[in-house]
Design a protein around this motif. Sequence first.
Motif, PDB file in Angstrom:
ATOM      1  N   GLY A  42      46.202  30.394  40.411  1.00  9.80           N
ATOM      2  CA  GLY A  42      46.663  31.777  40.417  1.00  9.80           C
ATOM      3  C   GLY A  42      45.552  32.799  40.474  1.00  9.80           C
ATOM      4  O   GLY A  42      45.822  34.002  40.639  1.00  9.80           O
ATOM      5  N   SER A  43      44.311  32.351  40.336  1.00  9.77           N
ATOM      6  CA  SER A  43      43.179  33.280  40.386  1.00  9.77           C
ATOM      7  C   SER A  43      42.968  33.783  41.807  1.00  9.77           C
ATOM      8  O   SER A  43      43.287  33.094  42.784  1.00  9.77           O
ATOM      9  N   THR A  44      42.408  34.977  41.908  1.00  6.80           N
ATOM     10  CA  THR A  44      42.125  35.580  43.201  1.00  6.80           C
ATOM     11  C   THR A  44      40.640  35.465  43.491  1.00  6.80           C
ATOM     12  O   THR A  44      39.814  35.934  42.707  1.00  6.80           O
ATOM     13  N   VAL A  45      40.308  34.830  44.599  1.00  8.89           N
ATOM     14  CA  VAL A  45      38.922  34.696  45.038  1.00  8.89           C
ATOM     15  C   VAL A  45      38.861  35.083  46.508  1.00  8.89           C
ATOM     16  O   VAL A  45      39.636  34.572  47.320  1.00  8.89           O
ATOM     17  N   GLU A  46      37.967  35.974  46.834  1.00 10.00           N
ATOM     18  CA  GLU A  46      37.784  36.373  48.233  1.00 10.00           C
ATOM     19  C   GLU A  46      36.298  36.351  48.560  1.00 10.00           C
ATOM     20  O   GLU A  46      35.482  36.959  47.860  1.00 10.00           O
ATOM     21  N   ILE A  47      35.955  35.646  49.640  1.00  9.78           N
ATOM     22  CA  ILE A  47      34.587  35.561  50.135  1.00  9.78           C
ATOM     23  C   ILE A  47      34.577  36.132  51.543  1.00  9.78           C
ATOM     24  O   ILE A  47      35.116  35.533  52.473  1.00  9.78           O
ATOM     25  N   ASP A  48      33.994  37.283  51.677  1.00  9.02           N
ATOM     26  CA  ASP A  48      33.983  37.999  52.955  1.00  9.02           C
ATOM     27  C   ASP A  48      32.659  37.742  53.658  1.00  9.02           C
ATOM     28  O   ASP A  48      31.585  37.896  53.055  1.00  9.02           O
ATOM     29  N   THR A  49      32.719  37.339  54.910  1.00 13.25           N
ATOM     30  CA  THR A  49      31.508  37.054  55.689  1.00 13.25           C
ATOM     31  C   THR A  49      31.535  37.832  56.999  1.00 13.25           C
ATOM     32  O   THR A  49      32.591  38.278  57.460  1.00 13.25           O
ATOM     33  N   LEU A  50      30.364  37.963  57.596  1.00 14.37           N
ATOM     34  CA  LEU A  50      30.197  38.575  58.911  1.00 14.37           C
ATOM     35  C   LEU A  50      29.515  37.573  59.833  1.00 14.37           C
ATOM     36  O   LEU A  50      28.786  36.690  59.379  1.00 14.37           O
ATOM     37  N   THR A  51      29.740  37.709  61.118  1.00 12.40           N
ATOM     38  CA  THR A  51      29.135  36.820  62.103  1.00 12.40           C
ATOM     39  C   THR A  51      27.887  37.471  62.678  1.00 12.40           C
ATOM     40  O   THR A  51      27.935  38.601  63.166  1.00 12.40           O
ATOM     41  N   ASN A  52      26.766  36.761  62.603  1.00 12.70           N
ATOM     42  CA  ASN A  52      25.512  37.308  63.117  1.00 12.70           C
ATOM     43  C   ASN A  52      25.341  36.996  64.597  1.00 12.70           C
ATOM     44  O   ASN A  52      26.245  36.446  65.245  1.00 12.70           O
ATOM     45  N   VAL A 103      36.944  27.569  46.086  1.00  9.12           N
ATOM     46  CA  VAL A 103      38.057  26.618  45.972  1.00  9.12           C
ATOM     47  C   VAL A 103      38.078  25.996  44.580  1.00  9.12           C
ATOM     48  O   VAL A 103      39.154  25.760  44.002  1.00  9.12           O
ATOM     49  N   GLU A 104      36.909  25.739  44.004  1.00  8.57           N
ATOM     50  CA  GLU A 104      36.835  25.192  42.651  1.00  8.57           C
ATOM     51  C   GLU A 104      37.460  26.156  41.643  1.00  8.57           C
ATOM     52  O   GLU A 104      38.168  25.730  40.717  1.00  8.57           O
ATOM     53  N   ILE A 105      37.214  27.443  41.794  1.00  7.87           N
ATOM     54  CA  ILE A 105      37.823  28.432  40.898  1.00  7.87           C
ATOM     55  C   ILE A 105      39.338  28.414  41.033  1.00  7.87           C
ATOM     56  O   ILE A 105      40.075  28.423  40.031  1.00  7.87           O
ATOM     57  N   GLU A 106      39.831  28.368  42.262  1.00  6.53           N
ATOM     58  CA  GLU A 106      41.279  28.399  42.485  1.00  6.53           C
ATOM     59  C   GLU A 106      41.959  27.133  41.980  1.00  6.53           C
ATOM     60  O   GLU A 106      43.088  27.194  41.487  1.00  6.53           O
ATOM     61  N   GLU A 107      41.306  25.982  42.104  1.00  7.92           N
ATOM     62  CA  GLU A 107      41.913  24.730  41.646  1.00  7.92           C
ATOM     63  C   GLU A 107      41.853  24.586  40.127  1.00  7.92           C
ATOM     64  O   GLU A 107      42.798  24.081  39.514  1.00  7.92           O
ATOM     65  N   SER A 108      40.748  25.003  39.515  1.00  9.89           N
ATOM     66  CA  SER A 108      40.627  24.869  38.067  1.00  9.89           C
ATOM     67  C   SER A 108      41.423  25.933  37.321  1.00  9.89           C
ATOM     68  O   SER A 108      41.899  25.690  36.211  1.00  9.89           O
ATOM     69  N   ASN A 109      41.564  27.113  37.895  1.00  7.04           N
ATOM     70  CA  ASN A 109      42.325  28.211  37.289  1.00  7.04           C
ATOM     71  C   ASN A 109      43.372  28.684  38.292  1.00  7.04           C
ATOM     72  O   ASN A 109      43.160  29.684  38.997  1.00  7.04           O
TER      73      ASN A 109
END
Length: 674
Positions: free
Chosen positions: A236-246, A228-234
């Motif tokens: 239009g940037s694309t950030v994706e954090i992919d997680t799996l459920t254990n 979220v910090e990347i998206e707010e400071s820059n």
Amino acid sequence: MSVLEIEMNNVHIDEEPDDENLEDQTARSEFNLEQAVNEYVDEPCIRHDVIPESDSDEDEDVQRGRDRIDIRRGDGNLYKDQVFYNKIAFKEAVLDYALRSGRNIRQYRYDKTKLGYRCNADGCEWRIYCSVSSKSDKWQVKKFKEKHSCTVNGECELMKVPVIARLFLDKIRDEPVYFMPMKIEELIMQKWKISVSRPQCQDARLKALKWIDKEYDEQFARIRDFGVEIEESNPGSTVEIDTLTNENGEDEFNRFYVCFESLRRTWKETCRPILGVDGCFLRGKTKGQLLVALGRDADNAIYPVAWGVVQVENGPNWLWFVNKVKADLGLKDGEGYILISDRQKGLIRAVEIELPQIEHRMCVRHIYGNLKANHGKKSQMKPFIWNLAWSYNEAEYRENLERLKQYDMGVYEDVMKSNPMRWCRAFYKIGHYVEDVENNSTESFNNTIVKAREKPLVPMLEMIARLAMVRIAKRSVKSHDHKGLCTPYVEEYLAKELEDAAEVKVHRSTNKMFLAMLSGCSYRVSLNQRTCSCRKWDITGIPCVHAYGVILKLKLKVEDYVCHWFRTTQWKKNYTEGLVPLRGARFWPVGTAPQVHPAPEPPQPGRKKRSKKVKRKKGKNESPLKKQPKLLKRVMHCGVCGEANHNSRFHKKKKEVPQGEPSQGTVTQEMRLN
């Protein structure tokens, strides 16, 4: 409050036990430690037609001014009636005084509202006493004898393990391998003239590493806030954090991808349509692979575009990464673009699915590495492979291929199996002005971030973004200060061709077409179409030696015939816009999403370790039964009397054994079976 801050607040300078009525130490320790030194190392332009000196891809450690170790503290000034906000501030001021003066200060009083220190030397009257003021809640120095009657002897009781850990916390965080116990001991003596033991420094380093690990674990759990910090400071940037459920219902980290808006827009508007893609291993606490996509600027240097982290470099992860890059850069089916990579099967398949029309070139360096593995004893093979890759036209390609065939038929057959049309310039498409035959740009980029790859996940991502930001800023200054019409890369390129260009014999034709003769061969040059029959000008966008000879004959400016991609104006556009700095973890937006937990360590290449629970494989003639009596051994016989179940050593003793009892040294059948 972070785990590290809580841990640090519980650190006392003295080792005296607390009284039962002492208040809990919840004040936050403030450190005024130096920021990390500039980590960025500028890389040179990508050069062509130079055989690599080494075939090894090992990373080289960059020496970064380690001799200037500056750990800044307070000025250490103490005086009567001095006011402090709390007891922690007073204790830090006393520590600063001890470090500045080198005196052996120890604490003699520790109370809820009173603190006292004195010099530990015999007969020295120096002491200071501080307590809570009756008029306010602040701490004030009530008594202070500032004169010493002792000399500095290199001893200081305040230099305990937690204090040493705090002093070198930032340094150990930046370079844990460099700041070892012996180095810490030397620096303390050099800077403060205080002698500490090697075990103290060892314990301090381990404690600092423990604090750092707790800090990094907190940051990893908040990786979504970092996105979220990347998206707010820059924006239009694309950030994706992919997680799996254990199995416990927790979110486990799987993949991370980022493409900053300024990098994406600059590449699409001002860079040639080329991407170098590669992956490298992470060396820190978080294991996995770092995938990168890089472009080229007008000076033919690296321009980072996007990067991501995956657990394993396999087909699904490459497909995911290529799909993200395709969507961000608007590559569609890949028509009109160039991609250079190694021959990783998962990557090749992902490009075929997502970018079927892209010109996918293979890295000659990796191809030569594979050939060397099969033909390692043939040391003269290297120039044949590289000269074949550097062939600009089919005639030159056939000549170099014939030389390779005459050199060794086995190498020739393996080269043909690798499909030279994917890595030879003679078969490159015209109009992109990219002559690269290797993926050295990504290898160079991996070397510049080698220190970042040794860090945990979030600090690594922060450092890569910081290095990209600093790089753009430095290149911006360099490009805007350059006065030539073309970039330094072109100037050096043309300087190498000048001597041969002067030897070219030129014959004029019509429509600005010329016949250029060099070394007994004729070439057709067209200044209007900016082409030469050798195809080098067509592929590189920079006049070849034959065209340069014609330009010299006509007394024209050679820079006017260089492709616009290599102009200084284009170079300035590459570095007009940079990244907005990212803030530290304390300033990240706090979201409501669940925390992210580390994933199990992914399988690493190499020989797999056998689990302790897995038993060894039984031999070919070994019985598969788990419980089986031991096989009967050969029955021994005495060499004197010839009887069984004893040898000559126990021959006499056997005669003395009563009947019915086994003699010493004999082994009965019942004993064997049991």
